[in-house]
Design an enzyme around this catalytic site. Structure first.
Site, PDB file in Angstrom:
ATOM      1  N   ASP A 166      -6.371   1.958  -3.159  1.00  9.06           N
ATOM      2  CA  ASP A 166      -7.362   1.870  -2.430  1.00  9.06           C
ATOM      3  C   ASP A 166      -7.937   3.050  -1.259  1.00  9.06           C
ATOM      4  O   ASP A 166      -8.818   3.063  -0.869  1.00  9.06           O
ATOM      5  CB  ASP A 166      -7.454   0.692  -1.710  1.00  9.06           C
ATOM      6  CG  ASP A 166      -6.344   0.481  -0.363  1.00  9.06           C
ATOM      7  OD1 ASP A 166      -5.532   1.356  -0.335  1.00  9.06           O
ATOM      8  OD2 ASP A 166      -6.390  -0.565   0.205  1.00  9.06           O
TER       9      ASP A 166
ATOM     10  N   ARG B 159      -3.839   5.429  21.009  1.00 12.21           N
ATOM     11  CA  ARG B 159      -3.860   4.195  20.968  1.00 12.21           C
ATOM     12  C   ARG B 159      -2.789   3.509  20.180  1.00 12.21           C
ATOM     13  O   ARG B 159      -1.714   4.234  19.622  1.00 12.21           O
ATOM     14  CB  ARG B 159      -5.094   3.898  19.684  1.00 12.21           C
ATOM     15  CG  ARG B 159      -4.835   4.651  18.599  1.00 12.21           C
ATOM     16  CD  ARG B 159      -5.726   4.536  17.508  1.00 12.21           C
ATOM     17  NE  ARG B 159      -5.740   2.973  16.755  1.00 12.21           N
ATOM     18  CZ  ARG B 159      -4.872   2.849  15.571  1.00 12.21           C
ATOM     19  NH1 ARG B 159      -4.053   3.899  15.183  1.00 12.21           N
ATOM     20  NH2 ARG B 159      -4.728   1.926  15.107  1.00 12.21           N
TER      21      ARG B 159
ATOM     22  N   ALA C 224     -10.823   8.696   7.958  1.00 15.25           N
ATOM     23  CA  ALA C 224     -10.176   9.963   7.602  1.00 15.25           C
ATOM     24  C   ALA C 224      -9.170   9.995   6.670  1.00 15.25           C
ATOM     25  O   ALA C 224      -9.056  10.983   5.541  1.00 15.25           O
ATOM     26  CB  ALA C 224      -9.823  11.047   8.482  1.00 15.25           C
ATOM     27  N   ASN C 225      -8.464   8.986   6.458  1.00 16.26           N
ATOM     28  CA  ASN C 225      -7.313   8.768   5.649  1.00 16.26           C
ATOM     29  C   ASN C 225      -7.595   8.474   3.945  1.00 16.26           C
ATOM     30  O   ASN C 225      -6.947   8.378   3.395  1.00 16.26           O
ATOM     31  CB  ASN C 225      -6.221   7.832   6.046  1.00 16.26           C
ATOM     32  CG  ASN C 225      -6.945   6.343   6.113  1.00 16.26           C
ATOM     33  OD1 ASN C 225      -7.794   6.151   5.240  1.00 16.26           O
ATOM     34  ND2 ASN C 225      -6.471   5.622   6.983  1.00 16.26           N
TER      35      ASN C 225
ATOM     36  N   SER D 107      -0.493   1.865  17.703  1.00 13.94           N
ATOM     37  CA  SER D 107      -0.602   1.533  16.276  1.00 13.94           C
ATOM     38  C   SER D 107      -0.777  -0.018  15.875  1.00 13.94           C
ATOM     39  O   SER D 107      -0.289  -0.677  16.556  1.00 13.94           O
ATOM     40  CB  SER D 107       0.657   1.851  15.474  1.00 13.94           C
ATOM     41  OG  SER D 107       0.736   1.481  14.199  1.00 13.94           O
TER      42      SER D 107
ATOM     43  N   SER E  66       0.866  -1.173  -0.118  1.00 13.16           N
ATOM     44  CA  SER E  66       0.060   0.011   0.027  1.00 13.16           C
ATOM     45  C   SER E  66       0.792   1.259   0.010  1.00 13.16           C
ATOM     46  O   SER E  66       1.657   1.555  -0.898  1.00 13.16           O
ATOM     47  CB  SER E  66      -1.023   0.022   1.047  1.00 13.16           C
ATOM     48  OG  SER E  66      -1.944   1.017   1.274  1.00 13.16           O
TER      49      SER E  66
HETATM   50  C1  16G Z   1      -4.142  -0.232   7.861  1.00 12.86           C
HETATM   51  C2  16G Z   1      -5.425  -0.185   7.621  1.00 12.86           C
HETATM   52  C3  16G Z   1      -5.947   1.285   7.679  1.00 12.86           C
HETATM   53  C4  16G Z   1      -5.694   1.844   8.886  1.00 12.86           C
HETATM   54  C5  16G Z   1      -4.309   1.930   9.159  1.00 12.86           C
HETATM   55  C6  16G Z   1      -4.086   2.424  10.653  1.00 12.86           C
HETATM   56  C7  16G Z   1      -6.800  -2.012   6.234  1.00 12.86           C
HETATM   57  C8  16G Z   1      -6.873  -2.470   4.827  1.00 12.86           C
HETATM   58  N1  16G Z   1      -5.783  -0.809   6.640  1.00 12.86           N
HETATM   59  O1  16G Z   1      -3.366   0.430   7.010  1.00 12.86           O
HETATM   60  O2  16G Z   1      -7.488   1.288   7.384  1.00 12.86           O
HETATM   61  O3  16G Z   1      -6.035   3.219   8.906  1.00 12.86           O
HETATM   62  O4  16G Z   1      -3.789   0.579   9.171  1.00 12.86           O
HETATM   63  O5  16G Z   1      -2.868   2.212  11.186  1.00 12.86           O
HETATM   64  O6  16G Z   1      -7.434  -2.220   7.098  1.00 12.86           O
HETATM   65  P1  16G Z   1      -2.292   2.196  12.346  1.00 12.86           P
HETATM   66  O7  16G Z   1      -2.930   1.308  13.244  1.00 12.86           O
HETATM   67  O8  16G Z   1      -0.838   2.135  12.391  1.00 12.86           O
HETATM   68  O9  16G Z   1      -2.657   3.510  12.905  1.00 12.86           O
HETATM   69 ZN    ZN Z   2      -3.785   1.167   0.001  1.00 18.61          ZN
END
Ligand code: 16G
Ligand code: ZN
Length: 530
Positions: A281, A498, A372-373, A500, A65
């Site tokens: 995506d 939170r 939001a992303n 990550s 991604s």
């Molecule tokens: C992943 C998730 C995305 C989420 C991000 C948060 C999928 C397909 N992708 O990229 O939705 O916003 O993780 O990342 O679910 P974090 O937990 O490091 O903040």
């Molecule tokens: Zn992606």
């Protein structure tokens, strides 16, 4: 029974580096590409078991991604194009971390626990992004699939949402569409043309959109799709992969987190622009105003635009279909307030990660979800879809039928398996042209509260435990009280922490009445985390 010799022979060619432990996280496995060969092979094996168990085609997508080009990753896609079921995420983690000599035993255990019929045929479809490492890694997936006697079709370079679509088509007898990439373009472009027909054929001049493709797969696929689309929509691609590194200083994630223009795009004041991420995506929109100020239009504003459009159509159709919006804790407070108080749409908050939002959105007749992303889509329940298609065909009242037909076009235009930058972009463009909205007018629906995100490095991020869709900390004791006290010092303020799910950090989010206060609050909360 499974051919132990074949597994062992191939396994040795895809050896696991000593001591490496990985987790199937929110986005599958993701790390440096050179650590992933064994994981790919083993996910090929696992996909075969999942396919046998579900008696369906399973997808394997090789992508990381928005991560840097040196990274890679892999995700499995379940029969209807959804994310892999949680119990199988655990199997995936177990299998990926098994020592060489235990791989066979882990496979046998999964077969036993999940009652996999080993005589069943298996079919796997595979896709990959444009990373230099992706081709070889997808070959390792194929090795895993063939080691267990599974059949496969390699779609090669596709976006993540395209592979989700293809899996769904394969398992629904073509009801969702033709299981080819061309079939996808045909389905989307037909829906787009039908939806925008009156407006575009009124001799409107062409509408330009600048797209930053993050130097990724999105560019390739937009170029393939372009000649299916009406000429009035003129797409100008930047960071199309011909030069520049994937996701480097560009793409949706960069634009969202740095709140500035990506490198490699040229903009004039008030031009409508958007950015995709590396596997297409996610999408965010933005523009620079006449004074040169950057304005981000994130997933929350996309959700607001789409849900207000759908709500109007539902009102005209006059059926009692319920719409709901699903967000995460990262949704800007202004968006939630606008949706609930002005639009009178119920809003729900879930944990971060597409699967959580998707799951919640399935509870509505029409569920709109966006992070939001910029990752998001719209889900229509079977009941809603049937009703809408029927009204589009049979309703006698001209106005009602037209609204139903437009809703039907939206059903076909949106990728209901997962968020899709291309499909989301087409829906947004259609709504803007239909409503005659400029990008500034869209942006002006509400004003985002200033906000700040920070990362905090801690010894063990798992000491933080959250509740209420990650909006409140329950552990360590006292942390939430400390955050509450800090939040009280500012107006229109909110903050949460939170762990990550993708990096070894704790994330801090704060919003307040001014950027200065949001920054201060975020810093103060970061200090409270230690
Ligand atoms: C992943 C998730 C995305 C989420 C991000 C948060 C999928 C397909 N992708 O990229 O939705 O916003 O993780 O990342 O679910 P974090 O937990 O490091 O903040
Ligand atoms: Zn992606």
């Amino acid at each position: 029974d499974m051919d132990l010799n074949a597994i062992t022979k191939f396994s040795a060619l895809h050896a696991k580096p000593d001591g490496l432990i990985l987790q199937y996280g929110t986005a599958g496995f993701r790390t440096k590409a050179n650590c992933l060969d064994h994981v790919m092979y083993r996910m090929g094996l696992l996909a075969v078991l999942r396919s046998k168990q579900t008696k369906s085609t399973i997808g394997v997508m090789v992508t990381a991604s928005h991560n840097p080009e040196e990274d890679n990753g892999v995700k499995l896609i379940d029969p209807l194009g959804e994310m892999l079921a949680p119990s199988w995420e655990e199997h995936a983690t177990c299998l990926a971390n098994a020592e060489e000599q235990n791989v066979h035993a882990v496979l046998a255990e999964i077969c036993h626990r999940e009652a996999v019929n080993q005589q069943q045929k298996a079919m796997i479809i595979i896709g990959r992004d444009t990373r230099p490492s992706s081709e070889k890694l997808s070959q390792s997936v194929i090795d895993g699939v063939t080691a267990l006697g599974g059949q496969y079709h390699d779609y090669g370079l596709v976006t993540t949402p395209q592979l989700h679509y293809l899996v769904c088509c394969q398992n629904t007898n073509g009801q969702y569409g033709k299981a080819t990439v061309e079939g996808y373009y045909q389905k989307l472009s037909k829906a787009f043309v039908d939806l925008t027909k009156q407006t575009f054929s009124n001799g409107n001049e062409s509408r330009a959109l600048k797209i930053d493709c993050a130097s990724g797969i999105g560019a390739l696929k937009l170029k393939e799709m372009e000649h299916y689309l009406p000429r009035e929509l003129s797409l100008h691609l930047f960071n199309d992969g011909s030069k520049g590194k994937l996701n480097h200083l560009c793409g949706a994630d960069f634009v969202k987190s740095h709140q500035k223009l990506p490198l490699g795009i040229e903009v004039k004041p008030n031009e409508r622009c958007c950015s995709f991420d590396g596997d297409a995506d996610r999408i965010v929109y933005y523009y620079n105003d006449a004074a040169g100020h950057f304005h981000l239009i994130d997933g929350d504003k996309i959700a607001t635009l789409i849900s207000s459009f759908l709500k109007e159509l539902l009102l005209e159709v006059g059926e009692n279909l319920k719409i709901g919006v699903v967000q995460t804790a990262y949704a800007n407070g202004s968006s939630t307030q606008y949706l609930e108080e002005i639009m009178k749409v119920p809003v729900h908050c879930t944990k971060t990660g597409v699967k959580h939002l998707h799951h919640k959105a399935q509870e509505f007749d029409i569920g709109v979800y966006f992070e939001a992303n910029g990752h998001g889509t719209v889900l229509f329940s079977k009941t809603a879809e049937t009703k809408i298609r029927q009204l589009a065909k049979e309703e006698m009242d001209e106005k009602k039928r037209k609204a139903a037909m437009m809703l039907e076009n939206v059903i076909d235009l949106i990728n209901q398996t997962v968020g899709d930058a291309i499909s989301d972009m087409l829906l947004v463009e259609a709504i803007l042209v239909l409503k005659g909205l400029s990008v500034q007018q869209w942006d002006g629906i509400y004003t985002d509260l200033p906000n700040r995100q920070l990362k905090v490095m801690v010894a063990d991020r798992q000491v933080i435990d959250t509740t209420d869709a990650e909006r409140r900390a329950v552990r360590p004791v006292g942390l939430q009280e400390a955050i509450d006290d800090l939040v009280k010092k500012y107006r229109s303020s909110r903050a949460f922490v939170r762990p990550s799910g993708t990096e070894d950090v704790v994330r801090v989010y704060a919003e307040a009445d001014s950027q200065e206060n949001a920054d201060k609050l975020a810093t103060e909360v970061s200090l409270a985390v230690f």
